[in-house]
Design a protein around this motif. Structure first.
Motif, short mmCIF file in Angstrom:
data_model
loop_
_atom_site.label_atom_id
_atom_site.label_comp_id
_atom_site.label_asym_id
_atom_site.label_seq_id
_atom_site.Cartn_x
_atom_site.Cartn_y
_atom_site.Cartn_z
N THR A 288 56.87 -35.71 30.79
CA THR A 288 56.28 -36.62 29.81
C THR A 288 57.36 -37.50 29.20
OG1 THR A 288 54.53 -35.06 29.28
CG2 THR A 288 54.99 -36.75 27.65
N GLU A 289 57.07 -38.80 29.10
CA GLU A 289 57.94 -39.74 28.42
C GLU A 289 57.13 -40.38 27.30
OE1 GLU A 289 59.43 -42.47 31.24
OE2 GLU A 289 60.37 -40.94 32.51
N GLN A 290 57.77 -40.62 26.18
CA GLN A 290 57.06 -41.11 25.01
C GLN A 290 56.30 -42.40 25.29
OE1 GLN A 290 56.78 -39.36 22.22
NE2 GLN A 290 55.33 -40.89 21.42
N GLU A 291 56.89 -43.28 26.12
CA GLU A 291 56.23 -44.56 26.36
C GLU A 291 54.98 -44.42 27.21
OE1 GLU A 291 59.99 -44.50 29.03
OE2 GLU A 291 59.37 -43.82 27.04
N THR A 292 54.77 -43.25 27.82
CA THR A 292 53.56 -43.05 28.62
C THR A 292 52.43 -42.44 27.78
OG1 THR A 292 54.09 -40.79 29.36
CG2 THR A 292 54.99 -42.64 30.65
N LEU A 293 52.67 -42.21 26.49
CA LEU A 293 51.65 -41.66 25.61
C LEU A 293 50.86 -42.79 24.96
CD1 LEU A 293 53.57 -38.77 23.80
CD2 LEU A 293 51.96 -38.55 25.70
N ILE A 294 49.55 -42.61 24.92
CA ILE A 294 48.68 -43.54 24.20
C ILE A 294 47.95 -42.75 23.12
CG2 ILE A 294 46.59 -44.97 24.37
CD1 ILE A 294 47.38 -45.68 27.19
N GLU A 295 47.98 -43.26 21.90
CA GLU A 295 47.30 -42.58 20.80
C GLU A 295 46.29 -43.53 20.18
OE1 GLU A 295 50.36 -41.13 18.22
OE2 GLU A 295 50.78 -39.41 19.51
N ARG A 296 45.05 -43.06 20.09
CA ARG A 296 43.96 -43.83 19.50
C ARG A 296 43.21 -42.91 18.54
NH1 ARG A 296 46.57 -47.24 21.60
NH2 ARG A 296 46.04 -48.66 23.30
N GLY A 297 43.67 -42.82 17.31
CA GLY A 297 43.05 -41.91 16.37
C GLY A 297 43.19 -40.47 16.83
N ALA A 298 42.06 -39.80 17.03
CA ALA A 298 42.08 -38.40 17.45
C ALA A 298 42.42 -38.25 18.93
CB ALA A 298 40.72 -37.75 17.18
N LEU A 299 42.48 -39.36 19.65
CA LEU A 299 42.72 -39.34 21.09
C LEU A 299 44.20 -39.49 21.40
CD1 LEU A 299 41.32 -39.54 24.01
CD2 LEU A 299 41.76 -41.99 23.76
N THR A 300 44.71 -38.63 22.29
CA THR A 300 46.05 -38.78 22.84
C THR A 300 45.96 -38.69 24.35
OG1 THR A 300 47.06 -37.74 20.90
CG2 THR A 300 48.41 -37.87 22.90
N ILE A 301 46.58 -39.66 25.02
CA ILE A 301 46.59 -39.68 26.48
C ILE A 301 48.03 -39.58 26.97
CG2 ILE A 301 46.04 -40.98 28.57
CD1 ILE A 301 43.84 -42.38 27.07
N ASP A 302 48.28 -38.59 27.82
CA ASP A 302 49.57 -38.47 28.49
C ASP A 302 49.37 -38.96 29.92
OD1 ASP A 302 51.82 -37.72 29.88
OD2 ASP A 302 52.04 -35.79 28.87
N LYS A 303 49.74 -40.21 30.16
CA LYS A 303 49.48 -40.83 31.46
C LYS A 303 50.23 -40.11 32.58
CE LYS A 303 49.73 -45.21 33.98
NZ LYS A 303 50.20 -46.61 33.94
N ASN A 304 51.48 -39.73 32.33
CA ASN A 304 52.26 -39.09 33.39
C ASN A 304 51.65 -37.79 33.87
OD1 ASN A 304 54.13 -41.11 33.55
ND2 ASN A 304 55.90 -39.82 33.06
#
Length: 228
Positions: free
Chosen positions: A129-145
């Motif tokens: 996991t790299e920080q730039e691959t994380l997406i946060e939208r309120g209660a949602l967190t996406i780890d793209k990697n």
């Protein structure tokens, strides 16, 4: 070497697919019935499973096998490869947790492309996991990697196809994604009703963690968008 299991009760068809897959560099094991395949899955999971629906005397044996396999692994790529082409069977297969639903008239190059695409996506799970691959939208967190999605810090168990559909919606909140857009993001070729079935399944999974979840909005005649 990636290991593929194919569960198909017609010997000639099974052996033909096994031969083709081996020529493409995969390790392949075949089974002609649900009990033997399920016992093998419980002992050791393959990297991808290809399943027919009707298996010997079990009309819907493949559906049951898919459910059992999905319970063993929420991310293992599963493809239905069957002669049954009704919308009802397609929707049922996807609701059981399959990532793809193909009919036996599919060309071999297309089948191999679908397998390769599923492997590319599942391989991302091993990437750190790299920080730039994380997406946060309120209660949602996406780890793209790692292809993982969290809601209120709880992991939502999605298939790889479902993951890419949520990612496509959430990366640009408020923007409408057509069903064709979602197909492109998920690298699947299906009809509109199948996309609708995927969206319903995704909503249901989020509702298991939050009964007030309403972030996937239907824009009638256009598609879907992510919004709070």
């Amino acid at each position: 070497m990636k290991k593929i299991v194919i569960v198909e009760d017609e010997a000639a068809i099974r052996e033909n697919y096994i031969d083709v897959l081996k020529k493409h560099g995969y390790s392949v094991q075949g089974y002609d019935n649900r009990p033997d395949a399920q016992a093998a899955f419980e002992q050791h999971l393959p990297d991808l499973a290809i399943i027919d629906i009707g298996l010997q005397n079990e009309i819907d044996g493949g559906f049951s096998l898919c459910q059992s396999l999905r319970a063993l692994s929420p991310t293992l790529p599963i493809i239905f490869l069957t002669a049954r082409d009704s919308d009802f069977d397609t929707v049922c297969g996807l609701r059981m947790g399959a990532d793809d639903y193909l009919t036996k008239d599919v060309s071999l190059p297309h089948l191999m492309a679908r397998i390769a695409a599923l492997f590319r996506r599942s391989d991302l799970l091993a990437v750190p996991t790299e920080q730039e691959t994380l997406i946060e939208r309120g209660a949602l967190t996406i780890d793209k990697n790692k292809m993982q999605i969290f809601w209120n810090k709880q992991l939502v168990e999605l298939t790889v196809t479902e993951f890419w559909m949520v990612y496509a919606l959430a990366k640009r909140p408020g923007h409408v994604k057509s069903r064709h857009d979602l197909m492109d993001e998920a690298q699947v070729v299906v009809d509109d009703s199948t996309i609708t079935s995927h969206v319903k399944r995704i909503r249901k999974k989020f509702l298991q963690y939050d009964d007030s979840f309403d972030c996937i909005n239907t824009v009638y005649g256009m598609g879907y968008r992510w919004g709070s």
